[in-house]
Design a protein around this motif. Sequence first.
Motif, PDB file in Angstrom:
ATOM      1  N   PRO A   1       0.812  -1.219   0.000  1.00  0.00           N
ATOM      2  CA  PRO A   1       0.000   0.000   0.000  1.00  0.00           C
ATOM      3  C   PRO A   1       0.848   1.272   0.000  1.00  0.00           C
ATOM      4  O   PRO A   1       0.466   2.279  -0.603  1.00  0.00           O
ATOM      5  N   ALA A   2       2.004   1.225   0.658  1.00  0.00           N
ATOM      6  CA  ALA A   2       2.883   2.400   0.695  1.00  0.00           C
ATOM      7  C   ALA A   2       3.375   2.762  -0.706  1.00  0.00           C
ATOM      8  O   ALA A   2       3.466   3.944  -1.061  1.00  0.00           O
ATOM      9  N   VAL A   3       3.688   1.743  -1.511  1.00  0.00           N
ATOM     10  CA  VAL A   3       4.150   1.996  -2.879  1.00  0.00           C
ATOM     11  C   VAL A   3       3.023   2.593  -3.707  1.00  0.00           C
ATOM     12  O   VAL A   3       3.219   3.540  -4.478  1.00  0.00           O
ATOM     13  N   VAL A   4       1.819   2.042  -3.554  1.00  0.00           N
ATOM     14  CA  VAL A   4       0.666   2.560  -4.293  1.00  0.00           C
ATOM     15  C   VAL A   4       0.409   4.017  -3.922  1.00  0.00           C
ATOM     16  O   VAL A   4       0.164   4.863  -4.798  1.00  0.00           O
ATOM     17  N   LEU A   5       0.468   4.324  -2.642  1.00  0.00           N
ATOM     18  CA  LEU A   5       0.255   5.704  -2.196  1.00  0.00           C
ATOM     19  C   LEU A   5       1.336   6.645  -2.725  1.00  0.00           C
ATOM     20  O   LEU A   5       1.063   7.810  -3.025  1.00  0.00           O
TER      21      LEU A   5
END
Length: 200
Positions: A175-179
């Motif tokens: 999720p951190a990469v997507v954000l």
Amino acid sequence: MTDERDKEQEERREKMSNIMEENPVSYISLSASSAVVPVKNSQLDDIFFDGFYRKHKTLTLAVIIFFWYFFSSLSNNINKSILKEFPYPLSLTVTQFLFNFLYSFVFAYASRATTIDKTQARLVLPLSLGHIFAHFLTHVSLANISVSFTHTIKASSPIFSVILSVIFLQEVVTPAVVLSLVPIIFGVSISSLTELKRPL
């Protein structure tokens, strides 16, 4: 010296073969990034890697990044100037890569770099062609739009990198990469909308 170099080459080929058997995609990526590996020059390596670099890693990386951006910007502005007078992106691309090949060949010969075998060359070839095609498209872009707009669009490359890594490397995107991609998408979209309203 020759025996040591032959031994290093043999160890490298064996390592690459093991990687290819375990993960062919990783092998291709590794082959592309290390197609030509200079044989270690003990004196220079000891001075740089064991000396300055190990003591000043942050400074060294900052300087490298600065020069990468500087020469990248300089190169694109020069290419833009050339394409204004010589509007042939394909000819410019072929000429530049021809000189790159000649300089690389001379450098590899002068530094006694290791060679690659036929299997590695066959796997690296598609990546090389893709790299040339990407530069050709960049030149097409520079011939038709501004340098700043070209780099604005190129800033979206992390998005495609993540997508391709999921497809080909089966990587799990956190999720951190997507954000982290959201600001890139938003920024490129806004910049593109405003840039299209200006004369190119």
